[in-house]
Design an enzyme around this catalytic site. Structure first.
Site, PDB file in Angstrom:
ATOM      1  CB  SER A 390      -0.852   0.062   1.183  1.00 18.11           C
ATOM      2  OG  SER A 390      -1.965  -1.083   1.172  1.00 18.11           O
ATOM      3  CB  ALA A 391       4.331   2.055   0.469  1.00 16.65           C
TER       4      ALA A 391
END
Length: 709
Positions: A390-391
């Protein structure tokens, strides 16, 4: 009485034939010509030929100089040169094997040298350098001597093979002579080599100095070796230099020789030492050597003393670097002791100035999952790639804003999970129904996979029926990857270090059909792989309002004079903008607000509240990717194990970014509940604040949901 006169006897005519007379005549002419020629040579050209006999040739001999030094951003030495006394040998032109052997035999009466690496061929070469021994061997191999009488190379090979099979016994001193002879014999004409350059005692030095005239070519000199005042810190970034013994690396040998290197020259063979070889090597000394008619050196004059290599000053503060290394080591060790890292590759962290691209720290820990040995692997930051999870979501939202599927004023989407045929429900980590809808900033705060998948569906003009089918435009992978590439994701960053990779892209089709499920995975960072350096470049672009900066480690280049004093800086790295993302400022501010809420949000599913005590406040994005690794990484057929990769990207202070960081802990246990990436990130921010006197914000509130610009 009448007298009768007696007639004289007839004179016998010469019996010498005319042909013999002609022969004598020609001999006379040849003798006359010879006398004339001798007179011509002696009387008219005697002086000329005497000059020719005494003639000398001049040639230029180069000598090595110390390599340039390497300093950190604060001027602390990271790599220096340590001078060692040495015994050198300069090989004359036409020198014989016997004379070199005589020098070696003489020299071992004054010094001791290592003999551990001698090979049978070395002993054979030394043995055959004695002409009597060589003749005796020829007598032992008559067939070869006859067969190769006109091919000295093959004959010598036959001799060495015989000696190796019938190796004589060598004393300890003779073995040392063999070692010295090997070095001498391997040198090219008029090249200086080191016979002993480590462990030379004062006694040895004195003895050799007293007897130099007895050993042609031998001299006293100085050698240099790399010294690391900071120990092993950053050595994997700095790289290494070849030894005088190993000389030039085999790969690229032709190019080195064409550029004036000698085979025994030391060169940088990895990373900074290799990347900046032309800067660090310096300019060799030049000595004009006069060679007599017997090929012996009769005089030498130094024309140029040489110039030490230029120095590098890095962007990295070694004190901060050591703190980053320490927290990374400590946290990875904690993951191991927690039982979370049995199959983990290691851990990596990098920090850079988002405005310039200057790398502030770079650290890595690599674990051998079979032996569980951990080693320094800072270069893994740019030559290893992982699914970062999700970064990458801030980049996904900015791409969707460019695409027009959402806007700054209209970006709320129903938080409805995706149901594809024969596939587990595609949802976020929180339970289905936790949120009815989310806007862009809140989706970042709680790390909604659903929100990102709906963005991908909108970009792809998806036609979707739950549990039945989904179709997408065939260019959806190209479109999302193009948006990601604007930030440098999936591209090499251009950093001034060799060995950088671009990562891997997953397949776009499955069984001949567009892989729509994989397209959804790509939208929230669970498909393509990226390096951590790419992640740092990407988050820096968000922090600096859209400029993709080229990372660099060398800040400047300067020269040291021969008297040891520093001279003016010759080159300073200028920050390079590689691209500008086409988002307007309002769109970037929206994403920054979401990243602020990731740390400072009040929702129970906010993902990085452990960092909200940092003052000034930071902005960031966590990442969790479901990944896989082999039970035995060296066996491509071994069992695949499900793992989890944790990551974090962020910048601080959020309102005026001075530092951007990226951290990854790949392939932890699948069910890990660790917070390792955030632990490292928080300490990296905190240490930076302290070391750079970043003032606290008097009005800071840990749960300040709105970012104050």
């Amino acid at each position: 009485m009448k007298y009768i006169r007696t007639q004289k006897p007839k004179r016998v005519k010469s019996q010498i034939p005319l042909r013999l007379n002609l022969l004598f005549f020609f001999v006379f002419l040849l003798l006359a010509a010879l006398v004339a020629q001798l007179a011509y040579l002696q009387i008219f050209n005697g002086e000329k030929f005497r000059t020719e006999v005494d003639r000398t040739d001049q040639t230029l001999v180069t000598g090595a100089v110390p390599r340039g030094l390497i300093f950190d951003s604060q001027g602390r030495p990271l790599v220096t040169n340590q001078a060692n006394n040495a015994i050198t040998y300069t090989k004359s032109m036409g020198v014989t094997a016997a004379s070199m052997r005589a020098v070696a035999d003489k020299l071992v009466t004054y010094i001791t040298v290592d003999t551990d690496n001698l090979q049978p061929r070395d002993y054979a070469d030394y043995y055959l350098s004695d002409s009597d021994a060589s003749d005796a061997v020829i007598q032992k191999i008559p067939d070869a001597a006859t067969k190769y009488k006109n091919d000295t190379g093959k004959l010598y090979t036959a001799q060495t093979e015989y000696v190796e099979k019938h190796m004589p016994t060598f004393t300890a001193k003779q073995k040392q002579s063999v070692a010295l002879y090997k070095i001498m014999n391997g040198a090219t004409s008029l090249t200086t080599v080191y016979l002993k350059n480590t462990g030379l005692t004062e006694k040895e030095l004195a003895l050799v100095g007293e007897h130099l005239t007895e050993m042609p070519g031998v001299n006293l000199g100085t050698d240099w070796e790399r010294h690391y005042p900071n120990g092993a810190s950053m050595t994997s970034i700095i790289g290494t230099v070849s030894s005088e013994k190993s000389g030039l690396p085999s790969d690229g040998l032709t190019g080195y020789l064409a550029n004036g290197y000698a085979r025994n020259d030391r060169v940088g063979i990895s990373y900074l030492e290799k990347a900046y070889e032309n800067v660090l090597k310096g300019a060799k000394s030049r000595t004009q050597v006069e060679i007599g008619s017997d090929n012996e050196i009769i005089n030498s004059v130094q024309k140029f003393k040489g110039q030490q290599g230029a120095n590098l000053t890095l962007t990295i503060d070694s004190a901060y670097q050591q703190k980053v290394e320490a927290i990374l080591k400590k946290t990875f060790a904690s993951a191991v002791s927690d039982g979370e890292a049995a199959n983990a590759d290691g851990a990596y962290a990098v920090a850079m100035n988002p405005s310039t691209g200057a790398v502030l720290a770079i650290a890595g820990e690599a674990q051998n999952t079979k032996s569980h040995k951990v080693s320094d692997d800072a270069l893994g930051v740019l030559n290893r790639a992982f699914a970062m999870g999700s970064a990458v979501k801030p980049a996904m939202i900015l791409g969707a804003l460019q695409d027009g599927v959402i806007s700054v004023s209209d970006n709320t989407i129903a938080d409805t999970p995706i149901y594809l045929p024969a596939t587990p429900v595609k949802k976020s980590v929180y339970p289905v129904g936790t949120f009815s809808s989310l806007n862009a900033a809140s989706a970042l705060e709680v790390s909604s996979n659903i929100y990102m998948m709906h963005l991908a569906m909108r970009e792809a003009n998806a036609k979707y029926s739950p549990k039945v089918s989904m179709t997408m435009d065939s260019d959806i992978f190209d479109k999302m990857r193009r948006y990601f590439a604007e930030f440098g994701l999936g591209l090499t960053t251009g950093i001034d270090l060799p060995g950088e990779i671009s990562g891997l892209q997953g397949a776009t089709t499955l069984n001949g059909q567009l892989a729509v499920g994989s397209a959804l995975d790509l939208s929230y960072g669970n498909y393509d792989t990226y390096t951590l350096m790419q992640m740092a470049q990407y988050v820096s672009a968000v922090a600096n309002n859209g400029y993709r900066m080229k990372p660099y480690i060398v800040q400047s280049i300067s020269q040291t004079a021969n008297n040891g004093k520093a001279t003016a800086t010759t080159n300073v790295t200028t920050p390079t903008i590689l691209g500008k993302i086409p988002n307007i400022q309002a769109q970037i501010d929206l994403v920054k607000q979401g990243m602020w809420q990731v740390v400072h949000g009040t929702n129970g599913w906010t993902t990085a509240t452990s960092l909200n005590t940092l003052n000034p406040g930071v902005a960031g994005k966590t990442g969790t990717a479901q990944t896989f690794t082999r039970a035995d990484p060296e066996d491509s057929t071994s069992k695949l194990l499900e793992t989890t990769t944790l990551s974090f990207v962020g910048f601080a202070p959020a309102t005026n970014p001075q530092i951007a960081i990226a951290v990854v802990f790949p392939n932890l246990e699948a069910d890990t509940d660790g917070n390792y990436a955030q632990v490292v990130a928080k300490q990296m921010f905190s240490d930076y604040y302290k070391m750079n006197d970043v003032k606290a914000d008097k009005n800071y509130t840990p749960h300040q949901v709105k970012l104050k610009n």
